[in-house]
Write a protein that holds these residues in place. Structure first.
Motif, PDB file in Angstrom:
ATOM      1  N   UNK A  45       1.044  10.658 -11.156  1.00 35.17           N
ATOM      2  CA  UNK A  45      -0.001  10.945 -12.126  1.00 35.17           C
ATOM      3  C   UNK A  45      -0.299  12.231 -12.270  1.00 35.17           C
ATOM      4  N   UNK A  46      -0.149  13.102 -11.143  1.00 32.29           N
ATOM      5  CA  UNK A  46      -0.305  14.554 -11.307  1.00 32.29           C
ATOM      6  C   UNK A  46      -1.684  15.025 -11.394  1.00 32.29           C
ATOM      7  N   UNK A  47      -2.463  14.148 -11.367  1.00 30.21           N
ATOM      8  CA  UNK A  47      -4.164  14.571 -11.254  1.00 30.21           C
ATOM      9  C   UNK A  47      -4.765  13.843 -10.404  1.00 30.21           C
ATOM     10  N   UNK A  48      -4.227  13.587  -9.224  1.00 31.15           N
ATOM     11  CA  UNK A  48      -4.700  12.805  -7.929  1.00 31.15           C
ATOM     12  C   UNK A  48      -4.688  13.787  -6.789  1.00 31.15           C
ATOM     13  N   UNK A  49      -5.268  14.843  -6.655  1.00 30.24           N
ATOM     14  CA  UNK A  49      -5.409  15.453  -5.603  1.00 30.24           C
ATOM     15  C   UNK A  49      -5.853  14.806  -4.183  1.00 30.24           C
ATOM     16  N   UNK A  50      -5.404  14.925  -3.141  1.00 24.91           N
ATOM     17  CA  UNK A  50      -4.323  15.799  -2.874  1.00 24.91           C
ATOM     18  C   UNK A  50      -2.874  15.106  -2.763  1.00 24.91           C
ATOM     19  N   UNK A  51      -2.842  14.078  -3.316  1.00 19.42           N
ATOM     20  CA  UNK A  51      -1.403  13.404  -3.456  1.00 19.42           C
ATOM     21  C   UNK A  51      -0.440  13.822  -4.182  1.00 19.42           C
ATOM     22  N   UNK A  52      -1.178  13.924  -5.719  1.00 20.84           N
ATOM     23  CA  UNK A  52      -0.205  14.465  -6.711  1.00 20.84           C
ATOM     24  C   UNK A  52      -1.152  15.414  -7.742  1.00 20.84           C
ATOM     25  N   UNK A  53      -0.693  16.481  -7.809  1.00 21.68           N
ATOM     26  CA  UNK A  53      -1.928  17.219  -8.735  1.00 21.68           C
ATOM     27  C   UNK A  53      -1.137  18.781  -8.775  1.00 21.68           C
ATOM     28  N   UNK A 184     -24.137   3.960 -16.106  1.00 20.27           N
ATOM     29  CA  UNK A 184     -23.361   2.779 -16.730  1.00 20.27           C
ATOM     30  C   UNK A 184     -22.539   2.077 -15.726  1.00 20.27           C
ATOM     31  N   UNK A 185     -22.386   2.583 -14.428  1.00 17.60           N
ATOM     32  CA  UNK A 185     -21.716   1.979 -13.368  1.00 17.60           C
ATOM     33  C   UNK A 185     -22.514   1.958 -12.230  1.00 17.60           C
ATOM     34  N   UNK A 186     -22.372   1.342 -11.344  1.00 17.17           N
ATOM     35  CA  UNK A 186     -23.070   1.296 -10.004  1.00 17.17           C
ATOM     36  C   UNK A 186     -22.387   1.895  -9.018  1.00 17.17           C
ATOM     37  N   UNK A 187     -21.169   1.738  -8.731  1.00 14.09           N
ATOM     38  CA  UNK A 187     -20.202   2.275  -7.739  1.00 14.09           C
ATOM     39  C   UNK A 187     -18.738   2.512  -8.126  1.00 14.09           C
ATOM     40  N   UNK A 188     -18.125   3.050  -7.202  1.00 13.24           N
ATOM     41  CA  UNK A 188     -16.512   3.173  -7.454  1.00 13.24           C
ATOM     42  C   UNK A 188     -15.859   3.178  -6.045  1.00 13.24           C
ATOM     43  N   UNK A 189     -14.703   3.216  -5.719  1.00  8.76           N
ATOM     44  CA  UNK A 189     -13.912   3.353  -4.676  1.00  8.76           C
ATOM     45  C   UNK A 189     -13.244   4.481  -4.476  1.00  8.76           C
ATOM     46  N   UNK A 190     -13.264   5.111  -3.307  1.00 10.81           N
ATOM     47  CA  UNK A 190     -12.384   6.253  -2.838  1.00 10.81           C
ATOM     48  C   UNK A 190     -11.869   6.061  -1.458  1.00 10.81           C
ATOM     49  N   UNK A 191     -10.823   6.649  -1.259  1.00 12.11           N
ATOM     50  CA  UNK A 191     -10.146   6.611   0.122  1.00 12.11           C
ATOM     51  C   UNK A 191     -10.830   8.191   0.870  1.00 12.11           C
ATOM     52  N   UNK A 192     -10.760   7.949   2.252  1.00 13.58           N
ATOM     53  CA  UNK A 192     -11.446   8.920   3.181  1.00 13.58           C
ATOM     54  C   UNK A 192     -10.671  10.438   3.052  1.00 13.58           C
ATOM     55  N   UNK A 193      -9.776  10.725   2.063  1.00 15.06           N
ATOM     56  CA  UNK A 193      -9.550  11.912   1.724  1.00 15.06           C
ATOM     57  C   UNK A 193      -9.510  12.588   0.490  1.00 15.06           C
ATOM     58  N   UNK A 253      -0.569  16.269   8.243  1.00 13.71           N
ATOM     59  CA  UNK A 253      -1.460  17.108   8.948  1.00 13.71           C
ATOM     60  C   UNK A 253      -1.569  18.508   8.193  1.00 13.71           C
ATOM     61  N   UNK A 254      -0.633  18.720   7.303  1.00 11.23           N
ATOM     62  CA  UNK A 254      -0.771  19.881   6.401  1.00 11.23           C
ATOM     63  C   UNK A 254      -1.634  19.848   5.064  1.00 11.23           C
ATOM     64  N   UNK A 255      -1.668  18.615   4.765  1.00  8.67           N
ATOM     65  CA  UNK A 255      -2.382  18.317   3.552  1.00  8.67           C
ATOM     66  C   UNK A 255      -3.905  17.490   3.808  1.00  8.67           C
ATOM     67  N   UNK A 256      -3.983  16.793   5.013  1.00  7.57           N
ATOM     68  CA  UNK A 256      -5.136  16.028   5.384  1.00  7.57           C
ATOM     69  C   UNK A 256      -5.941  16.550   6.668  1.00  7.57           C
ATOM     70  N   UNK A 257      -5.082  17.490   7.285  1.00  3.64           N
ATOM     71  CA  UNK A 257      -5.651  17.605   9.082  1.00  3.64           C
ATOM     72  C   UNK A 257      -5.582  16.756   9.993  1.00  3.64           C
ATOM     73  N   UNK A 258      -5.076  15.421   9.690  1.00  3.96           N
ATOM     74  CA  UNK A 258      -4.680  14.827  10.387  1.00  3.96           C
ATOM     75  C   UNK A 258      -3.503  13.628  10.328  1.00  3.96           C
ATOM     76  N   UNK A 259      -2.956  12.982  10.931  1.00  2.00           N
ATOM     77  CA  UNK A 259      -1.775  11.844  10.624  1.00  2.00           C
ATOM     78  C   UNK A 259      -2.231  10.489  10.342  1.00  2.00           C
ATOM     79  N   UNK A 260      -2.002  10.187   9.011  1.00  2.00           N
ATOM     80  CA  UNK A 260      -2.220   9.171   8.424  1.00  2.00           C
ATOM     81  C   UNK A 260      -1.023   8.246   8.253  1.00  2.00           C
TER      82      UNK A 260
END
Length: 286
Positions: A45-53, A184-193, A253-260
């Motif tokens: 995507x290139x617009x989805x930090x911290x994965x691709x941005x 116009x919407x009640x909720x969305x989903x986000x992951x923990x990072x 660890x570099x991007x999230x501070x923990x090992x996922x």
């Protein structure tokens, strides 16, 4: 005359055999083509930090960008990135425009019908995110009759619709937040990072985590078109090596501070994530 007919018949048969062999070779020799070209075509995507941005200098970066580069290096080639909206990325594999997509791609039963998944290489929980003044949404049962802002291809659409929610389609996290803030919407989903990253960039966002989706640990992997066994094996071996030598753990660890990059116990992951402050959570579109 009969000799000519026989000769033509043999030629036709041989042509058919060669064509069949060529098709079989092409279907299972994507790896050879990649190595010959020197490029692994990767969709992001290139617009989805911290994965691709993009960083402050406009350079494409992120955890998945580094994972893709590391995998390509194991294959002896370079990663060649193509940026696109999420909903069109997997279609790029179908058309042959892309070899794979490395952009927080969740494994789902529907996707497994079309792709083989190398990995997984990432494990994480998912949260339901609402406006700060929304006290109505507290668990899965309370999603009945509510509107969720998300992409049409989100891995969690079936779960949310089974809970009684209806989709308001978006393309980006910013759109989802805008719909929630406007009512116009009640909720969305986000992951923990990703939510954590979003809040760091938007500290005044009127959002909070309502709850963690129970009994679910999301797994990210590398989709490969079915039939491309040589490419699948090569990428799976690359991921295994990157796990064993600690490369994936270090990148996490570099991007999230923990090992996922290690499997999580679903109940433990839910407990750990739920105990974090709401300002340390993110939206998973994928």
């Amino acid at each position: 005359m009969r000799k000519s007919i026989l000769t033509l018949g043999i030629a036709a048969v041989l042509t058919g055999v060669l064509a069949t062999c060529s098709m079989a070779y092409a279907a299972d020799d994507e790896l050879a083509q990649i190595q010959e070209s020197g490029k692994l075509k990767v969709g992001v995507e290139g617009t989805y930090p911290p994965y691709t941005y993009h960083d402050d200098n406009g350079e494409l970066t992120g955890f998945d960008v580094e994972v893709a580069k590391a995998i390509a290096d194991k294959l002896g080639v370079e990663a060649d990135f193509t940026e696109s909206d999420w909903d069109s990325l997997l279609a790029g594999i179908d058309s042959g425009r892309l070899d794979t997509v490395i952009n927080a791609v969740s494994i789902t039963p529907e996707r497994e019908e079309k792709y083989d998944f190398a990995g997984p290489y990432f494990y994480i929980t998912q949260q339901i995110v609402v406006a700060k003044d929304n006290d109505d949404i507290v668990d899965m049962a309370s999603l009945d009759g509510k509107k969720v802002a998300n992409t049409a291809t989100t891995a969690y659409l079936d779960i949310l619709e089974d809970a009684g929610a209806s989709l308001v389609q978006i393309s980006t996290a910013d759109e989802a937040v805008s719909l929630i803030e406007s009512g116009r919407a009640d909720f969305t989903t986000f992951n923990s990072v990703v939510f954590n990253e979003y809040l760091q960039q938007h500290p005044d966002a009127n959002l909070k985590v309502a709850f963690v989706i129970p009994d679910v640990v999301d797994t990210y992997a590398v989709p490969i078109k079915k039939g491309e066994t040589a490419l699948y094996d090569a990428i799976q071996n690359a991921i295994d090596e990157l796990k064993e030598d600690g490369t994936l753990s270090k990148l996490s660890e570099d991007y999230f501070g923990t090992d996922f990059t290690q499997p999580q116990d679903e109940n433990a992951a839910t407990t750990d994530t739920a105990s974090e402050d709401a300002t340390t959570e993110s939206t998973d579109e994928n």
